[in-house]
Scaffold this motif. Structure first.
Motif, PDB file in Angstrom:
ATOM      1  N   ILE A 101      49.744  79.260 -94.878  1.00  0.00           N
ATOM      2  CA  ILE A 101      50.082  80.522 -94.224  1.00  0.00           C
ATOM      3  C   ILE A 101      51.564  80.855 -94.410  1.00  0.00           C
ATOM      4  CG2 ILE A 101      50.259  81.646 -91.964  1.00  0.00           C
ATOM      5  CD1 ILE A 101      47.763  80.050 -91.175  1.00  0.00           C
ATOM      6  N   PHE A 102      52.402  79.841 -94.537  1.00  0.00           N
ATOM      7  CA  PHE A 102      53.843  80.045 -94.612  1.00  0.00           C
ATOM      8  C   PHE A 102      54.264  81.024 -95.708  1.00  0.00           C
ATOM      9  CE2 PHE A 102      58.168  79.292 -93.825  1.00  0.00           C
ATOM     10  CZ  PHE A 102      58.804  79.079 -95.035  1.00  0.00           C
ATOM     11  N   PRO A 103      53.718  80.958 -96.934  1.00  0.00           N
ATOM     12  CA  PRO A 103      54.152  81.941 -97.942  1.00  0.00           C
ATOM     13  C   PRO A 103      53.892  83.388 -97.525  1.00  0.00           C
ATOM     14  CG  PRO A 103      52.977  80.154 -98.995  1.00  0.00           C
ATOM     15  CD  PRO A 103      52.847  79.959 -97.519  1.00  0.00           C
ATOM     16  N   PHE A 104      52.788  83.638 -96.824  1.00  0.00           N
ATOM     17  CA  PHE A 104      52.505  84.999 -96.371  1.00  0.00           C
ATOM     18  C   PHE A 104      53.508  85.434 -95.310  1.00  0.00           C
ATOM     19  CE2 PHE A 104      48.253  83.646 -97.838  1.00  0.00           C
ATOM     20  CZ  PHE A 104      48.109  84.572 -98.845  1.00  0.00           C
ATOM     21  N   VAL A 105      53.855  84.516 -94.410  1.00  0.00           N
ATOM     22  CA  VAL A 105      54.837  84.835 -93.376  1.00  0.00           C
ATOM     23  C   VAL A 105      56.201  85.068 -94.017  1.00  0.00           C
ATOM     24  CG1 VAL A 105      56.034  83.937 -91.341  1.00  0.00           C
ATOM     25  CG2 VAL A 105      53.578  83.562 -91.614  1.00  0.00           C
ATOM     26  N   LEU A 106      56.580  84.195 -94.933  1.00  0.00           N
ATOM     27  CA  LEU A 106      57.863  84.337 -95.617  1.00  0.00           C
ATOM     28  C   LEU A 106      57.908  85.623 -96.438  1.00  0.00           C
ATOM     29  CD1 LEU A 106      60.601  83.062 -96.293  1.00  0.00           C
ATOM     30  CD2 LEU A 106      59.481  81.942 -98.220  1.00  0.00           C
ATOM     31  N   MET A 107      56.812  85.920 -97.139  1.00  0.00           N
ATOM     32  CA  MET A 107      56.756  87.136 -97.946  1.00  0.00           C
ATOM     33  C   MET A 107      56.868  88.371 -97.060  1.00  0.00           C
ATOM     34  SD  MET A 107      53.855  88.230-100.699  1.00  0.00           S
ATOM     35  CE  MET A 107      53.759  86.552-101.215  1.00  0.00           C
ATOM     36  N   THR A 108      56.206  88.352 -95.915  1.00  0.00           N
ATOM     37  CA  THR A 108      56.292  89.466 -94.980  1.00  0.00           C
ATOM     38  C   THR A 108      57.735  89.651 -94.497  1.00  0.00           C
ATOM     39  OG1 THR A 108      54.048  88.991 -94.236  1.00  0.00           O
ATOM     40  CG2 THR A 108      55.364  90.413 -92.833  1.00  0.00           C
ATOM     41  N   TRP A 109      58.361  88.547 -94.146  1.00  0.00           N
ATOM     42  CA  TRP A 109      59.734  88.608 -93.663  1.00  0.00           C
ATOM     43  C   TRP A 109      60.663  89.131 -94.753  1.00  0.00           C
ATOM     44  CZ3 TRP A 109      64.166  85.707 -94.991  1.00  0.00           C
ATOM     45  CH2 TRP A 109      65.241  85.880 -94.128  1.00  0.00           C
ATOM     46  N   LEU A 110      60.505  88.632 -95.989  1.00  0.00           N
ATOM     47  CA  LEU A 110      61.361  89.084 -97.090  1.00  0.00           C
ATOM     48  C   LEU A 110      61.132  90.555 -97.424  1.00  0.00           C
ATOM     49  CD1 LEU A 110      61.230  86.003 -99.476  1.00  0.00           C
ATOM     50  CD2 LEU A 110      63.163  86.794 -98.102  1.00  0.00           C
ATOM     51  N   LEU A 111      59.879  90.978 -97.442  1.00  0.00           N
ATOM     52  CA  LEU A 111      59.598  92.388 -97.716  1.00  0.00           C
ATOM     53  C   LEU A 111      60.165  93.286 -96.632  1.00  0.00           C
ATOM     54  CD1 LEU A 111      55.950  92.255 -99.062  1.00  0.00           C
ATOM     55  CD2 LEU A 111      57.994  92.884-100.336  1.00  0.00           C
ATOM     56  N   TYR A 112      60.019  92.873 -95.382  1.00  0.00           N
ATOM     57  CA  TYR A 112      60.546  93.671 -94.277  1.00  0.00           C
ATOM     58  C   TYR A 112      62.068  93.728 -94.334  1.00  0.00           C
ATOM     59  CZ  TYR A 112      61.648  95.284 -89.620  1.00  0.00           C
ATOM     60  OH  TYR A 112      62.156  95.980 -88.565  1.00  0.00           O
ATOM     61  N   THR A 116      64.281  97.055 -95.177  1.00  0.00           N
ATOM     62  CA  THR A 116      65.275  97.511 -94.206  1.00  0.00           C
ATOM     63  C   THR A 116      66.637  97.662 -94.872  1.00  0.00           C
ATOM     64  OG1 THR A 116      64.085  96.370 -92.441  1.00  0.00           O
ATOM     65  CG2 THR A 116      66.344  97.001 -91.972  1.00  0.00           C
ATOM     66  N   LEU A 117      67.004  96.683 -95.693  1.00  0.00           N
ATOM     67  CA  LEU A 117      68.282  96.771 -96.395  1.00  0.00           C
ATOM     68  C   LEU A 117      68.308  97.952 -97.352  1.00  0.00           C
ATOM     69  CD1 LEU A 117      69.103  93.037 -97.185  1.00  0.00           C
ATOM     70  CD2 LEU A 117      70.308  94.558 -95.620  1.00  0.00           C
ATOM     71  N   LEU A 118      67.225  98.135 -98.096  1.00  0.00           N
ATOM     72  CA  LEU A 118      67.167  99.251 -99.037  1.00  0.00           C
ATOM     73  C   LEU A 118      67.204 100.595 -98.323  1.00  0.00           C
ATOM     74  CD1 LEU A 118      64.635  98.051-101.736  1.00  0.00           C
ATOM     75  CD2 LEU A 118      67.054  98.558-102.053  1.00  0.00           C
ATOM     76  N   LYS A 119      66.481 100.716 -97.238  1.00  0.00           N
ATOM     77  CA  LYS A 119      66.480 101.979 -96.490  1.00  0.00           C
ATOM     78  C   LYS A 119      67.855 102.262 -95.913  1.00  0.00           C
ATOM     79  CE  LYS A 119      61.602 102.124 -95.367  1.00  0.00           C
ATOM     80  NZ  LYS A 119      60.577 102.034 -94.346  1.00  0.00           N
ATOM     81  N   ASN A 120      68.511 101.230 -95.378  1.00  0.00           N
ATOM     82  CA  ASN A 120      69.856 101.422 -94.833  1.00  0.00           C
ATOM     83  C   ASN A 120      70.844 101.778 -95.929  1.00  0.00           C
ATOM     84  OD1 ASN A 120      69.051 100.939 -92.225  1.00  0.00           O
ATOM     85  ND2 ASN A 120      69.605  98.774 -92.270  1.00  0.00           N
TER      86      ASN A 120
END
Length: 129
Positions: A101-112, A116-120
């Motif tokens: 499950i960790f890669p999905f959680v990490l991927m979600t965190w990285l995408l989010y 956020t950085l790109l939008k800002n």
């Protein structure tokens, strides 16, 4: 433990189908996450992951049945060794699930975080003009 994995080591076609299903599931989750982000640039990640999955599936389908079954046995043997090396098999099973499950959680965190950085960054550039 072996009875759970018995179809994987007895039938090469089943193992190939298992790998195909697993890759398609991971791509579907990744595409869903990228769709939630609503950023066209992130689809490049989905395309690269799809290409890697396709290459692996082509490799897997080009192997003979005996080679596929040998790979399946190696995978199961590594899994069983990891469980036997732990103090408690149940804890190792739970840890194995968390590792999956960790890669999905990490991927979600990285995408989010990335979105956020790109939008800002885009917002700052827009306001600077």
């Amino acid at each position: 433990m072996l009875s759970l994995y018995q179809p994987l080591i007895e039938n090469a076609r089943f193992y190939r189908l298992f790998c195909l299903t697993l890759i398609l599931f991971m791509l579907a989750v990744l595409a869903y996450l990228v769709g939630l982000m609503q950023m066209a640039e992130l689809w490049l990640i989905v395309a690269v992951c799809s290409l890697i999955g396709l290459i692996y599936l082509i490799y897997l389908y080009r192997l003979t049945d005996a080679q596929v079954l040998a790979k399946a046995e190696q995978w199961i043997e590594r899994h069983n060794q990891r469980l036997q090396n732990s103090a408690d098999g149940l804890q190792a099973d739970a840890l194995a699930l968390l590792v999956l499950i960790f890669p999905f959680v990490l991927m979600t965190w990285l995408l989010y975080g990335g979105s956020t950085l790109l939008k800002n960054k885009i917002l700052v550039r827009f306001m600077m003009r």
